[in-house]
Structure formats: C-alpha cells, structure tokens
Motif scaffolding. Structure first.
Motif, mmCIF file in Angstrom:
data_model
loop_
_atom_site.group_PDB
_atom_site.id
_atom_site.type_symbol
_atom_site.label_atom_id
_atom_site.label_comp_id
_atom_site.label_asym_id
_atom_site.label_seq_id
_atom_site.Cartn_x
_atom_site.Cartn_y
_atom_site.Cartn_z
ATOM 1 N N ALA A 96 37.092 27.007 30.948
ATOM 2 C CA ALA A 96 37.552 28.021 31.900
ATOM 3 C C ALA A 96 37.600 29.403 31.255
ATOM 4 O O ALA A 96 37.183 30.394 31.860
ATOM 5 C CB ALA A 96 38.932 27.644 32.436
ATOM 6 N N ARG A 97 38.070 29.462 30.006
ATOM 7 C CA ARG A 97 38.120 30.736 29.302
ATOM 8 C C ARG A 97 36.717 31.293 29.069
ATOM 9 O O ARG A 97 36.476 32.498 29.217
ATOM 10 C CB ARG A 97 38.854 30.590 27.968
ATOM 11 N N ALA A 98 35.793 30.401 28.721
ATOM 12 C CA ALA A 98 34.413 30.828 28.496
ATOM 13 C C ALA A 98 33.801 31.372 29.784
ATOM 14 O O ALA A 98 33.084 32.382 29.763
ATOM 15 C CB ALA A 98 33.582 29.671 27.955
ATOM 16 N N ASP A 99 34.086 30.701 30.904
ATOM 17 C CA ASP A 99 33.577 31.167 32.199
ATOM 18 C C ASP A 99 34.160 32.533 32.554
ATOM 19 O O ASP A 99 33.454 33.414 33.067
ATOM 20 C CB ASP A 99 33.918 30.158 33.304
ATOM 21 N N GLN A 100 35.464 32.708 32.279
ATOM 22 C CA GLN A 100 36.107 33.984 32.565
ATOM 23 C C GLN A 100 35.520 35.105 31.706
ATOM 24 O O GLN A 100 35.292 36.211 32.193
ATOM 25 C CB GLN A 100 37.616 33.871 32.328
ATOM 26 N N GLN A 101 35.279 34.798 30.434
ATOM 27 C CA GLN A 101 34.689 35.793 29.543
ATOM 28 C C GLN A 101 33.285 36.184 30.003
ATOM 29 O O GLN A 101 32.913 37.357 29.970
ATOM 30 C CB GLN A 101 34.633 35.252 28.106
ATOM 31 N N GLU A 102 32.514 35.197 30.437
ATOM 32 C CA GLU A 102 31.158 35.474 30.905
ATOM 33 C C GLU A 102 31.196 36.326 32.173
ATOM 34 O O GLU A 102 30.409 37.277 32.324
ATOM 35 C CB GLU A 102 30.410 34.165 31.179
ATOM 36 N N ALA A 103 32.114 35.996 33.098
ATOM 37 C CA ALA A 103 32.250 36.779 34.320
ATOM 38 C C ALA A 103 32.684 38.206 34.004
ATOM 39 O O ALA A 103 32.200 39.172 34.613
ATOM 40 C CB ALA A 103 33.267 36.125 35.250
ATOM 41 N N LEU A 104 33.570 38.350 33.012
ATOM 42 C CA LEU A 104 34.025 39.677 32.606
ATOM 43 C C LEU A 104 32.884 40.488 32.009
ATOM 44 O O LEU A 104 32.729 41.682 32.300
ATOM 45 C CB LEU A 104 35.170 39.539 31.609
ATOM 46 N N LYS A 105 32.054 39.843 31.201
ATOM 47 C CA LYS A 105 30.911 40.539 30.601
ATOM 48 C C LYS A 105 29.921 41.000 31.671
ATOM 49 O O LYS A 105 29.352 42.094 31.583
ATOM 50 C CB LYS A 105 30.223 39.631 29.583
ATOM 51 N N GLN A 106 29.711 40.164 32.683
ATOM 52 C CA GLN A 106 28.824 40.546 33.778
ATOM 53 C C GLN A 106 29.391 41.749 34.543
ATOM 54 O O GLN A 106 28.658 42.672 34.920
ATOM 55 C CB GLN A 106 28.630 39.364 34.734
#
Length: 229
Positions: free
Chosen positions: A21-31
């Motif tokens: 979940a944290r990895a997904d959030q980080q990826e969404a934040l980077k996008q």
C-alpha cells in the motif's frame, strides 16, 4: 506447531500488505508530482512577470489542471501538504531547467521563470540548498499536524533568536485587530483565522494583506512560545 506457523505468518502478511500500500501511494504521489511539474511550467511560462504562491495554488486548483485539493489558508498545519507539493514540484522543475539557460526564482511572494542570471551569493546559495534538500525529500510530505505545528513554533522562535520586543508584539496584535495583546494564544488563533478569511483574495482582499497577517501571527506565536518556556 501448525497453529504457531499460521499465527506467525499473519503479521508478515499484514506487513507485506502495508508495504504494498505504501509503495502504491508513493507511486501515485510521484505521478501527481510529474503532472504538477508540467502544469507549473505551463502556468509560469504564461506569466513571465511571475506569480505568488497563493495565485499558483489557485491556478493548480482550477481547470484545466485541478491537481490540488481545497486549501484552508487560515490553518498552516492543513495548508502544509499543498504548500509542500507545490514547492517540491518547483524545485524539481528548477533542477530540470537549470542547464537550459533559464532560472526559476522561488519564494512565496514571487515565483518567476526567466533567463538565467549570475550565481547567487554564497550565503544565499547555502540557504537555498537547505530548502532544496528539504522540499525534494518526499518523506517530509506526510508529516503530522502536530509535527508541522512544532516546526512552525521552532521556525518563528529561531527566526528572531529572541523574544520579540514589546513594540513588535503590540503592532502584531493591532494588525490582527486587537486593542491589546491577548492573554492567551487561543484568542490569537481564532482572530487570525477570521482575519485571513476576510482578507483572502478570493473574497476581494489582497495577497499582501494575507502576508501581513501571517507575519503578525508569527510574531505573536513566538511571543507566546518564548513567554511560556
């Protein structure tokens, strides 16, 4: 033994799910940051004279971008995530265009993209590098409201290095509409929020008025912090 294995496996599964979940959030934040950088550059190129941070945030909230959520300008703690993402995108953009003969000047009152200029003084460069390091660290984005509030206290206390003079405190109180310095900081926070809402540019006020209120609030904040320690 099987029950123990299952019991031990559950925390590991939970940790794995949390990490995903944290990895997904980080990826969404980077996008989101990538989209912000494109929008910020477009807005700045359309306004060669520059733009304030407040106006830039409003532009990023409005169509066609709609990349930032609604901001409570009267609450520094709640404004922080939007401010941080905006400045993160600005420092990322400044690094990207650094070798193209252009310079991005970044400050809350004026953000401007223009032709490259001479190198800043060493002291200014050192301070700029500190800010750059802070805003490029995405771990700083998810700070709690309590942590941000403490950062504000530390900032204002360190900004002057001393308790404000009586005249400064009195002037700050007058700016916020008081006849005298209130006994409690809660009164200041309540009056500050009301004053910012009334002076906000969306209600016909001026960015300079909001800045003056912020400065007055900062003086009174450090007054109460140093008075009570």
């Amino acid at each position: 033994m099987g029950d123990m294995t299952d019991h031990q496996a559950m925390p590991e599964t939970t940790r794995s799910s949390a990490a995903t979940a944290r990895a997904d959030q980080q990826e969404a934040l980077k996008q989101k940051v990538q989209h912000l950088m494109i929008a910020v550059e477009s807005i700045l190129r359309a306004r060669p004279a520059g733009i304030s941070e407040l106006d830039l945030i409003r532009a990023l909230q409005a169509p066609p971008w709609e990349l930032l959520e609604t901001v409570d300008f009267s609450s520094p703690e709640r404004l922080y995530p939007v401010h941080f993402l905006t400045f993160h995108a600005l420092y990322r953009l400044r690094d990207d265009i650094g070798g193209q003969g252009e310079q991005l000047s970044i400050s809350p009152l004026l953000i401007r993209l223009g032709p490259g200029q001479g190198s800043p003084a060493t002291s200014a460069l050192a301070e700029s590098d500190k800010l750059r390091a802070f805003y490029l660290d995405l771990d700083q984005y998810a700070l709690s409201e309590q942590t941000v509030s403490q950062m504000m206290d530390d900032f204002w206390a360190g900004r002057s290095g001393r308790q404000p003079a009586a005249g400064e405190v009195s002037d700050a109180a007058v700016t916020l509409g008081f006849d005298r310095v209130p006994d409690h900081f809660e009164e200041v926070k309540y009056r500050f929020r009301r004053a910012v809402m009334q002076a906000h540019p969306d209600r016909g006020g001026r960015t300079e008025d909001v800045q003056a209120l912020n400065e007055a609030f900062g003086v009174l904040r450090v007054y109460y912090v140093t008075r009570d320690t």
